[in-house]
Every structure is written in structure tokens, then in C-alpha cells.
Design a protein around this motif. Structure first.
Motif, PDB file in Angstrom:
ATOM      1  N   VAL A 132       1.352   4.673  -2.607  1.00 37.13           N
ATOM      2  CA  VAL A 132       1.247   6.068  -2.147  1.00 37.13           C
ATOM      3  C   VAL A 132       2.517   6.836  -2.531  1.00 37.13           C
ATOM      4  N   LYS A 186     -11.086   5.909  -5.943  1.00 42.62           N
ATOM      5  CA  LYS A 186     -10.146   4.780  -5.866  1.00 42.62           C
ATOM      6  C   LYS A 186      -9.249   4.795  -7.102  1.00 42.62           C
ATOM      7  N   TYR A 222       2.467   3.566   7.445  1.00 40.98           N
ATOM      8  CA  TYR A 222       1.155   3.064   6.993  1.00 40.98           C
ATOM      9  C   TYR A 222       0.032   3.702   7.814  1.00 40.98           C
ATOM     10  N   SER A 278      -2.216  10.558  -1.838  1.00 41.63           N
ATOM     11  CA  SER A 278      -3.232   9.514  -1.707  1.00 41.63           C
ATOM     12  C   SER A 278      -3.255   8.994  -0.273  1.00 41.63           C
ATOM     13  N   ARG A 279      -4.292   8.232   0.009  1.00 49.22           N
ATOM     14  CA  ARG A 279      -4.467   7.640   1.344  1.00 49.22           C
ATOM     15  C   ARG A 279      -4.739   6.156   1.175  1.00 49.22           C
ATOM     16  N   ILE A 280      -4.534   5.425   2.259  1.00 48.67           N
ATOM     17  CA  ILE A 280      -4.752   3.976   2.233  1.00 48.67           C
ATOM     18  C   ILE A 280      -6.094   3.681   2.885  1.00 48.67           C
ATOM     19  N   ILE A 287      -6.124   2.175  -2.532  1.00 50.34           N
ATOM     20  CA  ILE A 287      -5.497   3.494  -2.522  1.00 50.34           C
ATOM     21  C   ILE A 287      -6.471   4.514  -3.110  1.00 50.34           C
ATOM     22  N   ASN A 309      -5.904  -2.169   1.965  1.00 53.25           N
ATOM     23  CA  ASN A 309      -4.920  -1.661   1.004  1.00 53.25           C
ATOM     24  C   ASN A 309      -5.504  -1.187  -0.329  1.00 53.25           C
ATOM     25  N   CYS A 333      -6.263   2.780  -7.127  1.00 55.89           N
ATOM     26  CA  CYS A 333      -5.484   1.531  -7.190  1.00 55.89           C
ATOM     27  C   CYS A 333      -6.107   0.475  -6.296  1.00 55.89           C
ATOM     28  N   ALA A 392       0.837  -1.207   0.000  1.00 59.96           N
ATOM     29  CA  ALA A 392       0.000   0.000   0.000  1.00 59.96           C
ATOM     30  C   ALA A 392       0.875   1.262   0.000  1.00 59.96           C
TER      31      ALA A 392
END
Ligand code: BTN
Length: 247
Positions: A87, A111, A191, A97-99, A105, A103, A113, A83
Motif C-alpha cells: 500500500v 486486484k 493495517y 489501495s486497500r487491503i 491489495i 493480504n 497485487c 500488505a
């Protein structure tokens, strides 16, 4: 690290797993077209030909994160690294981006990914791990039933031809390789800091009971379990698929 490109295959996850005995540790299988791309929960992963990054990396040896051999109870570290790699990779385009646990992204509420990791065990040890990643790069139009998809092209206007896709994959590989050498603590801290909705009260649905509730995301446990604080001050712990983020 070997990167093997296919014009078309069913799923890079399946090819990496099938060819695992012959492939070197950390080989990457990539494709322009997946005819049976797989997503989480048995969903399909659809992608227009040669528009996005579709690849799977094979791990056969588990000298990772400072461990001589990563123990199976720390396998969520691989998820954290995968993840985080996306990012960091997206930061190269100036995208923050955020997780979305565990996982996915997201950039904003879109979204960009999806990641699907498939591990096997060999007795008490990790057998092999295949990390499947789909990053939306050039695609601008998506099937209407997908919840909030986005892409680098939609967010930045950039487009990627085949040659650019190949270069982009090499760049991702470098980012991921560096993360595999981080300590568990450093990786976990990075993370956790990037978790979507961390510290924020938001709606969730408990998939075991069907109950909707408001929770504040506290973080994750070492095995990846999600920690939410409900409105009564009680901590609720969820494994993957046991809770839904209501977006
Ligand atoms: C998700 O549902 O969010 C996970 C999607 C994972 C998609 C990638 S694309 C490359 C690899 N091959 C697959 O069939 N799936 C993964």
C-alpha cells in the motif's frame, strides 16, 4: 539487503526456500519470468515476461516489530507488514489501495497485487519465512478468467523497463524494511485502517456452510482471524479460506 535477480525460474518462493540455507537473512529473490508462479489456494500466478514485480523475501532471523524473536503466535504481523508495504509503495505512484483481508491489495475493485507467505516452524520457534509478492506494474492485458486484475500501467499510464523494475524493487525493499521496525500496535492500527470494506455492510459467503449473508467487517484478531458482524448482531470469526468476499 541482497537482491538476486533471475532471468527465469519456476517460482521465486521455491528458489528462496531452496536456497535459504545459503542466503542471508532478508535476501530477496526476483525474476523476470516465473514458469510456475504460485498463488493462493493452489492457483497459478501468471505474469507477462518482465512486465511486473515478481519476488520473494526470505526472513531467517526474527528480530522484528520490537521482539527479540517474533513468537509464532504473532506471525500474522509479517502478513500485516507485507500488505502495508505494498500500500505504501503504491502511494509513490499516487495510488490509494486497500487491503482485502488477509493480504490482497486492491485499487478500487481491481486486484493489483497478490501476496503468498510460507512459514516453517522449528520446534516452538519460527523456522523461516518466505514472503512472495507479485505487483502488477506494466501489464495491461490479463487472462479473461482472472477476477478484476489491474496494474499501475492501467491506472496511471506508466510503463517500466527492466532497469525501472530493478529500481522499483529497491524502493519496495526500503518501505518494507522500515515497517519491520514498527511496534505491533502501530502496525496493526495502520493495517486495520486500510482494510477493504472496513465498517461497510457487504455480502459474504461462509465456505463451511455455503450460506450467503450480509456482514459488516469489524477488523481482525491478533492471529489474523477476520471479524464480521452479521445482520442479527452476532459476531462471526473466520480463518483464511473459511469465508469468501462476494465482490
Ligand atoms: C495470490 O494468489 O494472490 C498470491 C500471489 C503471489 C504471487 C507471487 S509472485 C512472486 C512469488 N512467487 C510465486 O510463485 N508467487 C509469489
Amino acid at each position: 539487503m541482497d537482491i538476486i535477480w533471475y532471468e527465469e525460474l519456476q517460482s521465486t518462493l521455491d528458489t528462496a526456500a531452496e536456497r535459504a540455507p545459503q542466503l542471508k537473512d532478508r535476501s530477496v529473490i526476483a525474476a523476470g519470468v516465473q514458469t510456475r508462479g504460485r498463488g493462493q489456494g493452489g492457483n497459478k500466478w501468471l505474469s507477462r515476461p518482465w512486465e511486473n514485480l515478481l519476488f520473494s523475501q526470505l526472513l531467517k532471523e526474527f528480530k522484528l516489530f520490537g521482539y527479540p524473536i517474533l513468537p509464532p503466535d504473532r506471525q500474522f504481523l509479517i502478513s500485516r507488514a507485507a500488505a502495508l508495504s505494498v500500500v505504501r509503495y503504491l502511494e509513490g505512484f499516487g495510488l490509494h489501495s486497500r487491503i482485502k483481508w488477509p493480504n490482497d491489495i486492491y485499487v478500487g475493485d481491481g486486484k493489483i497485487c497478490g501476496i503468498l507467505i510460507e512459514n516453517t516452524l522449528q520446534g516452538a520457534r519460527m523456522g523461516r519465512c518466505v514472503i512472495g509478492i507479485g505487483i502488477n506494474l506494466s501489464q495491461r492485458e490479463f487472462p479473461a478468467d482472472l477476477p478484476n486484475p489491474t496494474s499501475v500501467a492501467l491506472l496511471t499510464g506508466r510503463r517500466f523497463d527492466r532497469c525501472a523494475l530493478e529500481k522499483e524493487l529497491v524502493r519496495w525493499c526500503g518501505v518494507f524494511e522500515d515497517l519491520l521496525n514498527l511496534s505491533p500496535q502501530a502496525l496493526t492500527e495502520s493495517y486495520e485502517a486500510l482494510l477493504y470494506r472496513k465498517g461497510v455492510s457487504a455480502p459474504y459467503r461462509d465456505c463451511r456452510t455455503g450460506e450467503s449473508f450480509s456482514g459488516r467487517l469489524l477488523g481482525t484478531l491478533p492471529d489474523g482471524t477476520l471479524r464480521l458482524l452479521d445482520e442479527k448482531g452476532g459476531e462471526r470469526n473466520y480463518r483464511f479460506k473459511e469465508v469468501e468476499f462476494i465482490v
